[in-house]
Motif scaffolding. Structure first.
Motif, PDB file in Angstrom:
ATOM      1  N   ALA A 174       0.829  -1.201   0.000  1.00 29.72           N
ATOM      2  CA  ALA A 174       0.000   0.000   0.000  1.00 29.72           C
ATOM      3  C   ALA A 174       0.865   1.253   0.000  1.00 29.72           C
TER       4      ALA A 174
ATOM      5  N   MET B 239       2.326   1.883  -3.422  1.00 29.57           N
ATOM      6  CA  MET B 239       1.304   2.436  -4.308  1.00 29.57           C
ATOM      7  C   MET B 239       1.082   3.918  -4.001  1.00 29.57           C
TER       8      MET B 239
ATOM      9  N   LEU C  80       1.781   7.148  -6.391  1.00 28.25           N
ATOM     10  CA  LEU C  80       0.631   7.981  -6.746  1.00 28.25           C
ATOM     11  C   LEU C  80       0.907   9.444  -6.408  1.00 28.25           C
ATOM     12  N   GLU C  81       1.356   9.645  -5.179  1.00 28.29           N
ATOM     13  CA  GLU C  81       1.571  11.006  -4.723  1.00 28.29           C
ATOM     14  C   GLU C  81       2.748  11.641  -5.465  1.00 28.29           C
TER      15      GLU C  81
ATOM     16  N   ILE D 103       3.781  11.008  -8.436  1.00 29.21           N
ATOM     17  CA  ILE D 103       3.432  11.339  -9.820  1.00 29.21           C
ATOM     18  C   ILE D 103       2.484  12.528  -9.865  1.00 29.21           C
ATOM     19  N   SER D 104       1.546  12.560  -8.905  1.00 31.47           N
ATOM     20  CA  SER D 104       0.502  13.579  -9.029  1.00 31.47           C
ATOM     21  C   SER D 104       0.935  14.940  -8.489  1.00 31.47           C
TER      22      SER D 104
ATOM     23  N   LEU E 289      -0.285  17.637   1.336  1.00 32.70           N
ATOM     24  CA  LEU E 289      -0.736  17.697  -0.057  1.00 32.70           C
ATOM     25  C   LEU E 289      -0.518  19.088  -0.630  1.00 32.70           C
TER      26      LEU E 289
ATOM     27  N   TYR F 288       3.223  19.830  -1.250  1.00 28.80           N
ATOM     28  CA  TYR F 288       3.926  18.761  -1.972  1.00 28.80           C
ATOM     29  C   TYR F 288       4.974  18.108  -1.078  1.00 28.80           C
TER      30      TYR F 288
ATOM     31  N   PHE G  60       3.598  13.304   3.878  1.00 27.84           N
ATOM     32  CA  PHE G  60       2.464  12.524   3.387  1.00 27.84           C
ATOM     33  C   PHE G  60       2.656  11.048   3.725  1.00 27.84           C
TER      34      PHE G  60
ATOM     35  N   PHE H  11       0.513   8.578   6.063  1.00 25.80           N
ATOM     36  CA  PHE H  11      -0.104   7.444   5.380  1.00 25.80           C
ATOM     37  C   PHE H  11       0.288   6.121   6.024  1.00 25.80           C
TER      38      PHE H  11
END
Lengths: 522, 361
Positions: A26, A29, A33-34, A36-37, A481, A484, A489, A493
């Motif tokens: 997890a 992943m 995700l973070e 890349i975004s 978030l 950045y 994060f 998480f």
């Protein structure tokens, strides 16, 4: 026996390994995700500083942005794995603070919020859920079903705004001239009467007599409160504490053994008597220099004495009597603390930091309190509680509905079981059937839900913390978030993911402990 | 006393069973379920409200699909658009407290406040730029409904597929799929949603919904798996296998129809959850962004002016709650309808008429 223990050990080891694997997957992943975004370099897009390239390069090397995210994940993971031998390192935030420190500061705040609201939601939700199940298809059932669906559909941020307006701003305005108007008085009385009457139920005649009694009682009580300026100088006093304590005594006895069991009623009422008689002596223990230890001490004294008396009530059913007395003493002592807190309310409200607006809309503590006030355990607790009111109310309203639905469904299912029919056929009283055979079994699946709810804290509190500006885990997440901040994060998480898998594991183990049927099947 | 009461209960139990049995005589399973559902008053009322709201929202604001480059727009009957800026409109209607853009809707008839019922040109008022608020709210509701449908569809499809495969084949396939499910499950929905929304929020609502749907299947997959695990041990599956049915046939023809109840019920819950998640994301600023609107975004924009222009806050909330509440009630009705143990409450009247019929016979 040894084989069983070995099997259990192997089971736990396998589960732990699986947990680590899940958190690993997890987090991988989420990291990607973070990564890349979000684009930390975006801030430079409109930057016209001369040393822009230099700054960009600095940031790239600082955050290792030149390493592709899947590889960068393993650089981050190295610090986490080091946690296995006690050197946990979650990296630095963008403001060069260790992530661990930020989380350590935030976590107690989030937990305070969530634990308070979860406990309230559980108590209210289960009580109401069980009553609706027992009175299935009654008017009360329909009304509560509708209300719980309504609460289920409410967005928490929307409720929060309403609470801020009506529970805080309007109530603070009301405190400037706290006299209750007649229409409100009557309306309040009618609502209270209606709720109590439908809770108690019974024949039509009983419904109306309860309704009338409670309505008049509520109106009288509110009138008294209004006339005595109770909102400015609240307190329960020895009489109120006594009423609460004896009320709890009757309630606890009724639920646990039934009022016809005179011995345990004696034990419970003597516990209530101890709390009431102890009102003045115990005030000495709860002075301005007290701490959390004093609270424990008071509890030990009241519960110890009550248990002692219950021990001598009768030889038969000694354990039951002691249990009833202890629960009564515990519940009965709570109003004592409440009363003590209320004694500080007048001074707290008129102090400069609060300036007559005691229900705050933002923050978790009042930073303006004087050092003297902060040092006083009761004043600082009162301050904390006042700040908890709004967010707790919001979270409770939202999660309460789930518990109502859950406990209602669960109890209805259990009441359809054959062993309930057997219990009825044996001629047991309805109280014993419902409390001993019904509720106990209906509450079993609750362990799973409960543990998971505590684990879902961080996800659940993101919005609430945002609306009320609590500096907890949810705010850290928002901050990560918006700035950045990948390390921050991931810290939030991983903690939340780990708590969730751990909670699942604990729930499974606990379920095996409370429900032997599960173990046998295994 | 106690005994006679129990006897009474028993006989009434028997009577109720008889009434319920007679009603379902000669009906197929589907017919029974449909009947049970139609009898659930809350669910039926919610269905009507929800369909009415769908019709109103989509006919008023029109249908806006496609990407920014190739938009598909079908205009609705409401003359104002959520993009329209008309400062004069805001100045035209001023409230008694001096707020511009006052709602012109007046539902109190003239004998109460003397002004009579009227809708006016901006029934829900306008915002400070003069954009019609009804247009904004319907646009927001349109977005929310779209998210709900897409997330619901994706979540149900993915969840059913994964749960079915895991439950049917068991063993290694099951273990791997379930660990993957756990992996997705430990991630709080809002966290994943926020990360996705941060990236995809500005692309419009459809990509956002697609991504959200991709992370919404886990709960459903677990339910479906459990259902499949029990169903595949049943005799009728063995019978089908002995008769030479393929795995595909067994899954689609024999097991899936039996698991449809749980799929539909969790699907509705998923949808009501989706609408709340979307509005929460937009509220936090991670979902739909300006200049586009969504209900959550409207609430977050106007929460601070609650004191002066409360309608700006009430209306988006009203739409969110109505949609979510209706779906929850429909889900409840469906759950009751699909639950074979569910017994309807037999009213005193029905009991009396049944007794009478028995007496006559």
């Amino acid at each position: 026996m040894a084989a069983v223990r070995l099997a259990l050990f192997a089971y736990i080891a396998r589960r732990l390994g699986m947990m680590l694997l899940i958190v690993f997957g997890a987090s991988f992943m989420a990291y990607n995700l973070e990564a890349i975004s979000s684009n930390p370099l975006q801030a430079f897009a409109e930057n016209t500083a001369k040393n822009k390239t230099y700054l960009m390069h600095q940031l790239i090397s600082q955050l290792n942005l030149d390493v592709p995210p899947p590889l960068r994940y393993f650089m981050w993971l190295r610090g986490v794995v080091a946690g296995l031998w006690g050197h946990l390192d979650l990296g630095m935030t963008r403001d060069h603070q260790p992530v661990l420190d930020s989380i350590a500061l935030a976590i107690p705040i989030t937990f305070r919020l969530v634990i308070a609201s979860t406990i309230l939601a559980i108590i209210l939700g289960i009580t109401i859920g069980m009553i609706t199940a027992i009175r299935q298809y009654s008017r009360f059932d329909y009304v509560m079903t509708f209300i719980s669906f309504l609460l289920f559909s409410l967005p928490v941020f929307w409720v929060a705004v309403l609470l801020k307006q009506y529970l805080a701003i309007d109530f603070n305005n009301f405190l400037e001239k706290p006299s209750i108007s007649l229409p409100f008085l009557i309306g309040f009385g009618l609502v209270a009467g209606l709720i109590m009457a439908s809770l108690i139920g019974g024949s039509r005649r009983r419904f109306y007599s309860v309704f009338l009694g409670v309505t008049l009682g509520a109106i009288g009580l509110m009138k008294l409160i209004s006339d005595t300026n109770w909102f400015i100088h609240p307190g329960i006093g020895i009489i109120g504490v006594g009423i609460f304590a004896f009320g709890f005594a009757i309630l606890v006895t009724q639920i646990s053994t039934g009022l016809e069991n005179r011995k345990s009623l004696t034990a419970a009422t003597s516990a209530a008597a101890i709390v009431t008689v102890g009102y003045y002596p115990l005030q000495l223990l709860m002075n301005s220099k007290s701490s959390f230890l004093n609270i424990l001490l008071v509890l030990v004294i009241t519960m110890g004495l009550s248990g002692l008396i219950a021990y001598f009530v009768d030889k038969i059913d000694r354990r039951t009597n002691i249990r009833t007395a202890l629960i009564t003493a515990l519940l009965g002592t709570l109003p004592l603390f409440l009363d003590r807190l209320m004694q500080e309310f007048g001074g707290y409200m008129t102090s400069d930091a609060v300036s007559n607006r005691p229900v705050p809309t933002l923050g978790q503590v009042n930073d303006l309190l004087s050092d003297q006030q902060k040092a006083n355990f009761w004043v600082s607790s009162l301050d904390g509680i006042m700040h908890l009111i709004l967010p707790t109310a919001a979270l409770t309203l939202i999660s309460f509905a789930g518990y109502v639905r859950f406990s209602r469904g669960s109890l209805l299912e259990v009441l359809n079981m054959d062993y309930i029919r057997t219990a009825r056929a044996k001629g047991l009283t309805e109280r014993t059937v419902i409390v001993r055979h019904g509720m106990r079994n209906a509450l079993l699946p609750l362990t799973t839900i409960l543990v998971n709810d505590f684990a879902g804290v961080i996800g659940g509190a993101i919005i609430t913390e945002g609306v009320f500006q609590w500096k907890g885990m949810g705010q850290l997440f928002n901050q990560s978030l918006n700035t950045y901040d990948l390390n921050l994060f991931m810290g939030v998480f991983v903690l939340s993911a780990f708590l969730t898998v751990l909670a699942n594991f604990v729930a499974d183990l606990l379920y095996g402990v409370v429900d032997p049927r599960i173990r046998i099947r295994k | 006393m106690a005994k006679s009461k129990q006897d009474l209960e028993k006989s009434s139990d028997k009577n109720e069973n008889e009434i319920a049995l007679r009603e379902t005589e000669g009906l197929s399973q589907g017919q029974i379920i449909r009947r049970r559902f139609f009898r659930h008053k809350g669910a039926m009322a919610s269905l009507v409200v929800l369909l009415g709201m769908f019709l109103f929202v989509f006919s008023a604001s029109g249908i806006h699909l496609g990407s920014a480059k190739q938009p598909i727009n079908i205009a609705g009957w409401w003359p104002h658009s959520f993009k329209e800026i008309d400062p004069e409109a805001a100045l035209k209607n001023v409230c008694s407290n001096g707020i511009t853009g006052c709602p012109t809707l007046d539902i109190l008839p003239s004998f109460i406040d003397g002004t009579g019922i009227k809708i006016g040109d901006h029934p829900l008022g306008t915002d400070i730029l003069g954009t019609d608020y009804l247009a904004l709210v319907t646009r927001g509701a349109e977005q929310s409904i779209l998210v709900m449908l897409i997330v619901g569809f994706l979540g149900v499809t993915l969840g059913t597929a994964i749960g079915a495969v895991a439950g049917f084949y068991g063993g290694v396939v099951d273990a791997i799929l379930m660990r993957v499910t756990d992996m997705f499950l430990v991630t709080p929905t809002l966290v994943i949603g926020a990360v996705i929304g941060f990236r995809f929020g500005n692309l419009g609502v459809v990509p956002l919904a697609l991504m959200l749907g991709f992370f919404a299947w886990m709960g459903l997959a677990r339910f479906v798996r459990t259902e499949f695990l029990t169903l595949r041990e049943r005799e009728f599956v063995d019978a089908a296998r002995v008769a030479g049915a393929s795995d595909r046939r067994i899954i689609f023809k024999h097991i899936l129809p039996n698991a449809i109840g749980i799929i539909i019920v969790s699907g509705t819950l998923l949808m009501s959850g989706a609408i709340l998640t979307e509005s929460a994301l937009s509220y936090l600023g991670f979902g739909v962004r300006l200049p586009d609107v969504s209900l959550g975004l409207l609430v977050s924009q106007y929460q601070d002016t609650f004191n002066v222009s409360p309608w700006m806050f009430w209306w988006p909330g009203f739409f969110i709650i109505t949609i979510a509440l209706s779906i929850n009630f429909i889900g409840d009705g469906l759950r009751d309808a699909f639950d074979p143990r569910q017994r309807r409450r037999i009213s005193a009247k029905e009991r009396a008429s049944a007794k009478e019929a028995k007496g006559r016979a």
